[in-house]
Design an enzyme around this catalytic site. Structure first.
Site, PDB file in Angstrom:
ATOM      1  N   LYS A 132       0.793  -1.232   0.000  1.00  0.00           N
ATOM      2  CA  LYS A 132       0.000   0.000   0.000  1.00  0.00           C
ATOM      3  C   LYS A 132       0.831   1.291   0.000  1.00  0.00           C
ATOM      4  O   LYS A 132       0.368   2.314  -0.484  1.00  0.00           O
ATOM      5  CB  LYS A 132      -0.953   0.021   1.197  1.00  0.00           C
ATOM      6  CG  LYS A 132      -2.116  -0.932   1.030  1.00  0.00           C
ATOM      7  CD  LYS A 132      -3.101  -0.765   2.163  1.00  0.00           C
ATOM      8  CE  LYS A 132      -4.309  -1.651   1.936  1.00  0.00           C
ATOM      9  NZ  LYS A 132      -5.383  -1.363   2.885  1.00  0.00           N
ATOM     10  N   ASP A 135     -10.270   2.723   1.831  1.00  0.00           N
ATOM     11  CA  ASP A 135     -10.453   2.061   3.130  1.00  0.00           C
ATOM     12  C   ASP A 135     -11.369   2.870   4.056  1.00  0.00           C
ATOM     13  O   ASP A 135     -12.178   2.309   4.796  1.00  0.00           O
ATOM     14  CB  ASP A 135      -9.099   1.828   3.810  1.00  0.00           C
ATOM     15  CG  ASP A 135      -8.265   0.780   3.085  1.00  0.00           C
ATOM     16  OD1 ASP A 135      -8.838  -0.003   2.307  1.00  0.00           O
ATOM     17  OD2 ASP A 135      -7.036   0.759   3.295  1.00  0.00           O
TER      18      ASP A 135
END
Ligand code: ATR
Length: 284
Positions: free
Chosen positions: A71, A108
């Site tokens: 990420k 997210d």
């Protein structure tokens, strides 16, 4: 099914990746929407990440999701990231643009907030102080989401205080850092408490958090979904608190990814949730 014009492709890049539940979910949605396509787990070693991301376009992928450990690194590889990803400091989703360039964003926080709103429709971020335990990547997305929703006070506690201080400096606003030793007292009067640490995951010890100060009216939520009910959530439920597990965060971050890749936003249905729960239970 009529002959499709295009076979839709997307996937999740991780290392390891075979434990990921997201292919089950995305392939359910492809079928539900009557679309020809597939969503595949892509086991990409960290050293190969740049080449793998660059290969998305020639292979005809709409994009991919990213999981551990990619990420942060992927952020440096894609051509453009948006303000949300910059603030959270990580990208969770890559989109191949019409001109072939790679765009990175972070969904997210949308997953975290979307899940709470679906599971507890009367939940409000500004209904009282919020305690966030942990200051890793998950906490950054959670804090970002809570601030977008108008949280007035976020009490952030982390074992390594510096990491919490960094979030408070970067995000500003309602975030107050409290020392790790005060985590139990930080629950006094809160409307919501969120565990973003890895403590309580399968194979790890439970989160060391005493709930005596937590109001019974407070919502307790965890970003963990293996197990479906972490020891922290079980303890909160047993004393009468409402609880929400982390599975919905995974489900709900898939919706904005679909909008970016395929131009439609599928629903998180009870059937999808049950299918995912069954899959998790089968592996535990
Ligand atoms: P993620 O990106 O999933 O949030 P991470 O960045 O590794 O993962 O963050 C893990 C979080 O769990 C951190 O807040 C970490 O605390 P530290 O910053 O002190 O490392 C927390 N954590 C991990 N093990 C812990 C433990 N034994 N006790 C308390 N917190 C722990």
């Amino acid at each position: 099914m009529a002959k499709a014009e295009k076979f839709l492709l997307a996937g999740v890049m991780g290392w390891p990746v075979m434990h990921s539940r997201s292919p089950l979910m995305h392939n359910y949605w492809l079928k539900q929407q009557g679309l020809a396509g597939t969503y595949v787990p892509l086991a990409i070693e960290p050293k190969d990440l740049a080449e793998a991301l660059r290969a998305l376009r020639p292979l005809g992928f709409a994009g991919c999701n990213l999981t551990i450990p990619h990420k942060l690194e992927a952020m440096k590889i894609v051509d453009r990231v948006d303000d949300v990803a910059t603030k959270i400091g990580a990208i969770s989703c890559v989109v191949v643009q019409p001109d072939g360039s790679l765009f990175g964003t972070n969904n997210d926080w949308l997953g975290f907030i979307g899940n709470l709103k679906q599971q507890v429709p009367d939940w409000r971020a500004d209904a009282g102080p919020i305690a966030v335990i942990g200051a890793g990547g998950g906490a950054r997305a959670v804090c970002y989401g809570l601030m977008q929703e108008g949280a007035k006070e976020i009490r952030l506690v982390n074992r390594t205080r510096d990491k919490a201080e960094r979030i408070a400096e970067e995000f500003g606003g309602p975030i107050k850092v409290l020392p790790w030793e005060q985590r139990h007292d930080a629950l006094d009067g809160v409307g919501t408490v969120v565990n973003t640490t890895s403590q309580g995951m399968v194979g790890l010890p439970a989160l060391d958090l005493q709930l005596d100060m937590l109001p019974r009216s407070a919502l307790a939520t965890d970003i963990i979904y293996t197990p479906l009910e972490s020891p922290f959530l079980a303890a909160a439920r047993e004393r009468g608190n409402r609880t929400v597990n982390g599975l919905g965060m995974l489900l709900h971050q898939g919706k904005p990814a679909w909008r970016l890749w395929f131009g439609v936003e599928p629903e998180v249905t009870p059937e999808l949730r049950e299918m995912m729960e069954r899959s998790i239970l089968a592996d535990l």
